[in-house]
Motif scaffolding. Sequence first.
Motif, PDB file in Angstrom:
ATOM      1  N   GLY A  95       0.815  -1.195   0.000  1.00  0.00           N
ATOM      2  CA  GLY A  95       0.000   0.000   0.000  1.00  0.00           C
ATOM      3  C   GLY A  95       0.856   1.256   0.000  1.00  0.00           C
TER       4      GLY A  95
ATOM      5  N   ARG B 284      -4.682   1.929   0.099  1.00  0.00           N
ATOM      6  CA  ARG B 284      -4.667   0.875   1.101  1.00  0.00           C
ATOM      7  C   ARG B 284      -4.018  -0.403   0.572  1.00  0.00           C
ATOM      8  NH1 ARG B 284      -7.255   1.705   5.669  1.00  0.00           N
ATOM      9  NH2 ARG B 284      -8.660   3.504   5.842  1.00  0.00           N
ATOM     10  N   LYS B 285      -3.544  -1.215   1.499  1.00  0.00           N
ATOM     11  CA  LYS B 285      -2.975  -2.514   1.144  1.00  0.00           C
ATOM     12  C   LYS B 285      -4.053  -3.372   0.491  1.00  0.00           C
ATOM     13  CE  LYS B 285       0.207  -2.657   5.108  1.00  0.00           C
ATOM     14  NZ  LYS B 285       0.598  -3.443   6.309  1.00  0.00           N
TER      15      LYS B 285
ATOM     16  N   PRO C 225       1.145   4.606   2.423  1.00  0.00           N
ATOM     17  CA  PRO C 225       0.711   5.437   3.556  1.00  0.00           C
ATOM     18  C   PRO C 225       0.751   6.917   3.199  1.00  0.00           C
ATOM     19  CG  PRO C 225       2.402   3.827   4.206  1.00  0.00           C
ATOM     20  CD  PRO C 225       2.373   3.862   2.703  1.00  0.00           C
ATOM     21  N   ASP C 226      -0.080   7.685   3.881  1.00  0.00           N
ATOM     22  CA  ASP C 226      -0.090   9.132   3.714  1.00  0.00           C
ATOM     23  C   ASP C 226       1.106   9.700   4.474  1.00  0.00           C
ATOM     24  OD1 ASP C 226      -0.498  11.850   3.698  1.00  0.00           O
ATOM     25  OD2 ASP C 226      -2.641  11.718   4.125  1.00  0.00           O
TER      26      ASP C 226
ATOM     27  N   TRP D 185      -4.158   6.358   4.650  1.00  0.00           N
ATOM     28  CA  TRP D 185      -3.562   5.740   3.459  1.00  0.00           C
ATOM     29  C   TRP D 185      -3.926   6.538   2.220  1.00  0.00           C
ATOM     30  CZ3 TRP D 185      -0.494   1.399   3.797  1.00  0.00           C
ATOM     31  CH2 TRP D 185      -0.517   0.710   5.014  1.00  0.00           C
TER      32      TRP D 185
END
Length: 420
Positions: free
Chosen positions: A142, A155-156, A144-145, A152
């Motif tokens: 994913g 997302r994963k 991340p922010d 995120w």
Amino acid sequence: MASIVERPKSDGSLTFQVRWRDGGSRGSKIETENFPDIESAEQFKKLVDAHGQHWPHGWVRGQGFVEEPAVPGDRPFVEWALRYVRRLTGIDERTRDDYEREIRLHLSLIVHTTHSGLIIPPTICNVTADDVADWVRAETEGLPDPGDPSKWLRRKADPKSIRTRHGLMYSIFQAAVEADPPLRAKNPCKGTSLPRIDDHINEEMCFLEREEYTRVRIEITDPDAGDLTDWLVGSGTRWGEATALQVQDLNLHSEKPTATITRAWKKGKKGSGTGLYLGPPKTKRGRRVLRLTPSQVVMLRRRTAGRSPEEFVFRTSMGKVWHHANFYNRKWRPAVEAAMEKGLTKCPRIHDLRHTHVAWLIAARIPLAKIQARLGHESISTTVDRYGHLLEGLDDEVSDAVEAALSVPAQPALRMVIGG
């Protein structure tokens, strides 16, 4: 050493210019190359430094690396992928729409990294096995922010989704391999190491013991909803198959009564104005015949008495077709919540009734090949991947069988005597 200079544009945006003196000498010519983002500029700066303050070999100013002539017919990967999906036959429009969405949201994330380490847009011809592996890693991890680690940007993806998307990607590249003339010598998706799904199964599936199912079932007081619930867990059919079952699909008066699964509810393409419609089951093997139990025959005879052949077997008390959201919100979820208040420790979904059906069959030592046919799985590998871990409960029986076979005394070999 090369340097990076920010250059403002008239619209307020920035470009990033890499500057260096050819060969590194103080009085030599100043060379420059512009980039739209800082990441690309930093990558190029490293290449210039690695090449002794010279243009990297194979780099064409304003174009990037030109390592080899373009393959005739080559085109951007997403463009080729969408073209491939739009020409597919034998699929419904909702499936085509799903494929296009997967391409736009997920397959479009793949990039091509050159031998020199520069990231460039992918084409149907330049993507390598390493690029596919990098894409799998990006899907798995994913994004991340950076401004908020708790959020995120992307997302994963779960292992099952990654495998499904990789399968679509494989088909897209295989079409390029099999094109006339071929655009590629081999498929870069072949041999990709994909995340395992067996460790993820327990998070996705919920299996109910008979007593646990009874706890939920007793809370469903609507007889019509109760019949449908019993059918789902007792037949292992999908929701769309069960609610599409018609009177004409039943053979209730023979010595071996059966139900034939020939259709299922499908969702129309988004934005088309088409809601649910009847179509074939999910797979070719989805067309199947199920043997019925005596209690199922009694229930089905009661539900179909006096009905016409094309009427649906399972209907609401108002005589209408069941809708998933309606059943879930008004019947299933209240029953599960009530059962949990009284001690149920699981929170099953409607689809978990299908998983529960399989668990009961495996506990009864039904072979996986029989279960595959009953569920309508296209491949036995699908059945094994999803439910093979439940076979661990039979380990004692397996070891006992092996022990019993090995404990039988070996019979002495017979000797043939020649002569008297």
